[in-house]
Enzyme design. Structure first.
Site, PDB file in Angstrom:
ATOM      1  N   ARG A  32       0.938  -1.372   0.065  1.00 56.83           N
ATOM      2  CA  ARG A  32      -0.081  -0.150  -0.062  1.00 56.83           C
ATOM      3  C   ARG A  32       0.758   1.146   0.068  1.00 56.83           C
ATOM      4  O   ARG A  32       0.381   2.228   0.493  1.00 56.83           O
ATOM      5  CB  ARG A  32      -0.867   0.014   1.257  1.00 56.83           C
ATOM      6  CG  ARG A  32      -2.031  -0.861   1.176  1.00 56.83           C
ATOM      7  CD  ARG A  32      -3.232  -0.659   0.120  1.00 56.83           C
ATOM      8  NE  ARG A  32      -4.262  -1.557  -0.252  1.00 56.83           N
ATOM      9  CZ  ARG A  32      -5.254  -1.775   0.493  1.00 56.83           C
ATOM     10  NH1 ARG A  32      -5.583  -1.275   1.604  1.00 56.83           N
ATOM     11  NH2 ARG A  32      -6.000  -2.839   0.350  1.00 56.83           N
ATOM     12  N   ARG A  36      -3.546   6.395   0.211  1.00 55.88           N
ATOM     13  CA  ARG A  36      -3.946   7.415   0.866  1.00 55.88           C
ATOM     14  C   ARG A  36      -2.890   8.149   1.918  1.00 55.88           C
ATOM     15  O   ARG A  36      -3.206   9.203   2.158  1.00 55.88           O
ATOM     16  CB  ARG A  36      -5.199   7.050   1.832  1.00 55.88           C
ATOM     17  CG  ARG A  36      -6.349   6.945   0.925  1.00 55.88           C
ATOM     18  CD  ARG A  36      -7.653   6.494   1.791  1.00 55.88           C
ATOM     19  NE  ARG A  36      -7.080   5.097   2.096  1.00 55.88           N
ATOM     20  CZ  ARG A  36      -7.791   4.496   2.799  1.00 55.88           C
ATOM     21  NH1 ARG A  36      -8.810   4.880   3.643  1.00 55.88           N
ATOM     22  NH2 ARG A  36      -7.520   3.069   3.360  1.00 55.88           N
ATOM     23  N   ARG A  45      -6.448  11.356  -7.129  1.00 54.04           N
ATOM     24  CA  ARG A  45      -7.838  10.375  -7.193  1.00 54.04           C
ATOM     25  C   ARG A  45      -8.801  11.061  -6.652  1.00 54.04           C
ATOM     26  O   ARG A  45     -10.158  10.792  -7.249  1.00 54.04           O
ATOM     27  CB  ARG A  45      -7.378   9.551  -6.068  1.00 54.04           C
ATOM     28  CG  ARG A  45      -7.060   8.326  -6.327  1.00 54.04           C
ATOM     29  CD  ARG A  45      -7.829   7.377  -6.829  1.00 54.04           C
ATOM     30  NE  ARG A  45      -9.355   7.131  -6.732  1.00 54.04           N
ATOM     31  CZ  ARG A  45      -9.584   6.719  -5.556  1.00 54.04           C
ATOM     32  NH1 ARG A  45      -9.081   5.904  -4.816  1.00 54.04           N
ATOM     33  NH2 ARG A  45     -10.945   6.529  -5.037  1.00 54.04           N
ATOM     34  N   ASP A  81      -6.324  -3.482  -7.893  1.00 55.23           N
ATOM     35  CA  ASP A  81      -6.766  -4.159  -6.642  1.00 55.23           C
ATOM     36  C   ASP A  81      -6.908  -5.663  -6.858  1.00 55.23           C
ATOM     37  O   ASP A  81      -7.320  -5.826  -8.128  1.00 55.23           O
ATOM     38  CB  ASP A  81      -8.318  -3.550  -6.404  1.00 55.23           C
ATOM     39  CG  ASP A  81      -8.726  -3.835  -4.937  1.00 55.23           C
ATOM     40  OD1 ASP A  81      -8.311  -3.085  -4.053  1.00 55.23           O
ATOM     41  OD2 ASP A  81      -9.404  -4.678  -4.744  1.00 55.23           O
ATOM     42  N   TYR A 156     -14.672 -11.947  -0.091  1.00 51.06           N
ATOM     43  CA  TYR A 156     -15.282 -10.795  -0.360  1.00 51.06           C
ATOM     44  C   TYR A 156     -16.568 -11.310  -1.060  1.00 51.06           C
ATOM     45  O   TYR A 156     -17.665 -10.738  -0.801  1.00 51.06           O
ATOM     46  CB  TYR A 156     -14.584  -9.938  -1.324  1.00 51.06           C
ATOM     47  CG  TYR A 156     -13.310  -9.182  -0.321  1.00 51.06           C
ATOM     48  CD1 TYR A 156     -13.812  -8.292   0.221  1.00 51.06           C
ATOM     49  CD2 TYR A 156     -12.023  -9.774  -0.580  1.00 51.06           C
ATOM     50  CE1 TYR A 156     -12.755  -7.716   1.204  1.00 51.06           C
ATOM     51  CE2 TYR A 156     -11.255  -9.313   0.137  1.00 51.06           C
ATOM     52  CZ  TYR A 156     -11.539  -8.138   0.985  1.00 51.06           C
ATOM     53  OH  TYR A 156     -10.545  -7.468   1.848  1.00 51.06           O
TER      54      TYR A 156
HETATM   55  O1  1CP Z   1       0.435   0.325  -3.254  1.00 52.22           O
HETATM   56  C1  1CP Z   1      -0.508  -0.569  -3.334  1.00 52.22           C
HETATM   57  O2  1CP Z   1      -0.193  -1.636  -2.587  1.00 52.22           O
HETATM   58  C2  1CP Z   1      -1.607  -0.248  -4.300  1.00 52.22           C
HETATM   59  C3  1CP Z   1      -2.303  -1.194  -5.057  1.00 52.22           C
HETATM   60  C4  1CP Z   1      -3.119  -2.316  -4.167  1.00 52.22           C
HETATM   61  C5  1CP Z   1      -3.223  -3.494  -3.828  1.00 52.22           C
HETATM   62  C6  1CP Z   1      -1.804  -4.074  -3.838  1.00 52.22           C
HETATM   63  C7  1CP Z   1      -4.538  -1.610  -4.007  1.00 52.22           C
HETATM   64  C8  1CP Z   1      -5.249  -0.637  -4.071  1.00 52.22           C
HETATM   65  N1  1CP Z   1      -5.064  -2.824  -3.273  1.00 52.22           N
HETATM   66  C9  1CP Z   1      -4.312  -3.995  -3.249  1.00 52.22           C
HETATM   67  C10 1CP Z   1      -4.617  -5.271  -2.740  1.00 52.22           C
HETATM   68  C11 1CP Z   1      -5.799  -5.667  -1.979  1.00 52.22           C
HETATM   69  N2  1CP Z   1      -6.928  -5.048  -1.942  1.00 52.22           N
HETATM   70  C12 1CP Z   1      -5.549  -6.656  -0.970  1.00 52.22           C
HETATM   71  C13 1CP Z   1      -4.427  -7.224  -0.711  1.00 52.22           C
HETATM   72  C14 1CP Z   1      -3.516  -6.488   0.398  1.00 52.22           C
HETATM   73  C15 1CP Z   1      -3.897  -6.208   1.691  1.00 52.22           C
HETATM   74  O3  1CP Z   1      -4.129  -7.063   2.510  1.00 52.22           O
HETATM   75  O4  1CP Z   1      -4.058  -4.971   2.105  1.00 52.22           O
HETATM   76  C16 1CP Z   1      -7.083  -6.379  -0.250  1.00 52.22           C
HETATM   77  C17 1CP Z   1      -7.500  -7.372   0.869  1.00 52.22           C
HETATM   78  C18 1CP Z   1      -7.701  -5.670  -1.137  1.00 52.22           C
HETATM   79  C19 1CP Z   1      -9.258  -5.540  -1.020  1.00 52.22           C
HETATM   80  C20 1CP Z   1      -9.313  -4.181  -0.808  1.00 52.22           C
HETATM   81  N3  1CP Z   1      -9.665  -2.930  -1.514  1.00 52.22           N
HETATM   82  C21 1CP Z   1      -9.404  -3.425   0.861  1.00 52.22           C
HETATM   83  C22 1CP Z   1      -9.436  -3.982   2.168  1.00 52.22           C
HETATM   84  C23 1CP Z   1     -10.804  -4.329   2.616  1.00 52.22           C
HETATM   85  C24 1CP Z   1     -10.833  -5.226   3.770  1.00 52.22           C
HETATM   86  O5  1CP Z   1     -11.483  -6.200   3.833  1.00 52.22           O
HETATM   87  O6  1CP Z   1     -10.411  -4.662   5.029  1.00 52.22           O
HETATM   88  C25 1CP Z   1      -9.888  -2.101   0.567  1.00 52.22           C
HETATM   89  C26 1CP Z   1      -9.619  -0.802   1.596  1.00 52.22           C
HETATM   90  C27 1CP Z   1      -9.565  -1.746  -1.037  1.00 52.22           C
HETATM   91  C28 1CP Z   1      -9.581  -0.554  -1.793  1.00 52.22           C
HETATM   92  C29 1CP Z   1      -8.244  -0.057  -2.184  1.00 52.22           C
HETATM   93  N4  1CP Z   1      -7.505  -0.854  -2.814  1.00 52.22           N
HETATM   94  C30 1CP Z   1      -6.376  -0.348  -3.175  1.00 52.22           C
HETATM   95  C31 1CP Z   1      -6.492   1.248  -2.636  1.00 52.22           C
HETATM   96  C32 1CP Z   1      -5.362   2.344  -2.611  1.00 52.22           C
HETATM   97  C33 1CP Z   1      -7.740   1.128  -1.951  1.00 52.22           C
HETATM   98  C34 1CP Z   1      -8.313   2.226  -1.293  1.00 52.22           C
HETATM   99  C35 1CP Z   1      -9.210   3.018  -2.102  1.00 52.22           C
HETATM  100  C36 1CP Z   1      -9.901   4.206  -1.611  1.00 52.22           C
HETATM  101  O7  1CP Z   1     -10.189   4.344  -0.298  1.00 52.22           O
HETATM  102  O8  1CP Z   1     -10.937   4.689  -2.157  1.00 52.22           O
END
Ligand code: 1CP
Length: 349
Positions: A32, A36, A45, A81, A156
């Protein structure tokens, strides 16, 4: 006239550490790292939905490069994602700000599994375009491609969104073993296509995120989940890129998690790396494992913990410094830059 050889990400410290080869210094990147915590990310964004941003090559490229420019990390991670391949296939998913992926019609039956649309690789042209541009921009810095592991994606789809206990998922796994197998097989195919697309377009390493696998017993993980994660890695065939496999709370699963076909096992902050090296056994490098919460503490604490992780990481055949999970949104980006510098300084050979 002699010219310097073109910078080669396949010879980078990240790729070498993943393979257990000598490095000039410990490579570091942050899960991540794009997101943010960066004001430039929030600015870019603004007004664009997450899943729209994930399908726009201009935004993908810029957001992926932002943390590389700012922090000098040793790898970029492709901005996307884990649910994106499902979205492209036509599953009705929205990523809600501050929540995460929310599924309109959760999967609760065999019929729901069979109704899931298949991913057409031809629909991933924007991924190929974005990876191609990134690889050209990044020069010697490797791009990490990634996908969600079948289990974490299934949580999910079955829960309908983020959850803590993943109770419905585990109940479905036990009550509907055939539908479960079919669901995980299908998710493995889609994640495999997503990874292959990134690698064939030029990604230098891959990470499979099984973020929530830690909620499973070792027995259930070994029998009902691991074979499907292995299928994702197997789908890469003989593509010569290192494979990182990560989950949270996997202390009890560490002896198993490499067996899916990983070169590197990602470790959260709960198990010190010297102990993790013992649990995963020989033949694997480690990635991790600074507690992301530590980055919110004072500088002396950050430095002490970074030193500890670098020290304990020496027990592994190779170490890629990272956090134990993603960067928290409130993290001061200057602290991340400082950590990169400190890891490099402590590990310079
Ligand atoms: O720098 C980076 O890592 C950005 C790329 C990235 C990656 C590798 C994003 C962007 N998402 C992910 C993978 C991801 N997505 C995982 C595996 C990594 C981890 O465990 O954190 C998971 C579980 C998700 C699912 C997901 N997408 C969540 C988690 C929800 C939960 O169950 O708690 C969330 C919050 C997202 C949205 C998301 N994905 C990425 C970003 C920057 C965001 C936030 C977007 C926003 O707030 O609008």
């Amino acid at each position: 006239m002699s010219s310097a050889p073109a910078p080669n990400p396949a010879a980078s410290d990240l790729v070498r550490a993943a393979r257990g080869l000598p490095v000039s210094r410990t490579p570091v990147w942050f899960m991540r790292q794009a997101g943010r915590s960066l004001p430039e990310y929030r600015e870019l964004r603004a007004g664009t939905k997450m899943l729209e941003a994930c399908q726009d090559p201009d935004l993908i490229t810029e957001i992926t490069l932002q943390p590389v420019r700012r922090h000098g990390v040793d790898a970029a991670i492709f901005f996307s994602d884990i649910v994106l391949p499902l979205v492209v296939a036509g599953v009705d998913i929205e990523i809600k700000p501050g929540i995460g992926p929310v599924i309109a019609n959760p999967v609760r039956s065999v019929a729901d599994v069979d109704a899931l649309p298949e991913l057409d690789p031809d629909a991933l042209g924007f991924i190929r375009t974005s990876v191609g541009r990134l690889v050209a921009e990044l020069g010697g810095t490797p791009l990490i491609g990634f996908a969600g592991a079948p289990f974490t994606l299934a949580t999910y789809l079955i829960e309908g969104g983020p959850s803590k206990e993943h109770a419905r998922t585990k109940a479905f796994m036990h009550a509907e073993p055939q539908a479960w197998t079919r669901l995980l097989e299908r998710l493995a195919v889609s994640s495999s296509v997503f990874l292959r697309t990134q690698v064939d377009a030029g990604a230098s390493a891959v990470q499979l995120f099984d973020s929530w696998a830690g909620v499973l017993s070792a027995a259930d993980y070994a029998e009902r989940v691991l074979p499907h994660s292995r299928a994702v890695f197997d789908g890469l065939g003989d593509r010569d890129v290192p494979r990182i496999h990560f989950g949270v709370g996997t202390g009890e699963l560490l002896p198993l998690i490499g067996q899916a076909g990983a070169d590197v096992v990602g470790v959260d902050w709960r198990v010190p790396l010297d102990e993790a090296a013992r649990r995963v056994g020989p033949g694997y490098s480690l990635q991790g494992n600074l507690d992301p919460a530590v980055l919110l503490a004072d500088r002396a604490t950050v430095d002490r913990e970074v030193r500890r992780v670098v020290e304990q990481g020496r027990a592994a055949r190779g170490h890629i410094f990272n956090l134990g999970h993603g960067v928290l949104p409130d993290t001061d980006p200057d602290v991340l830059t400082h950590v990169v510098e400190l890891v490099h300084e402590l590990s310079a050979r």
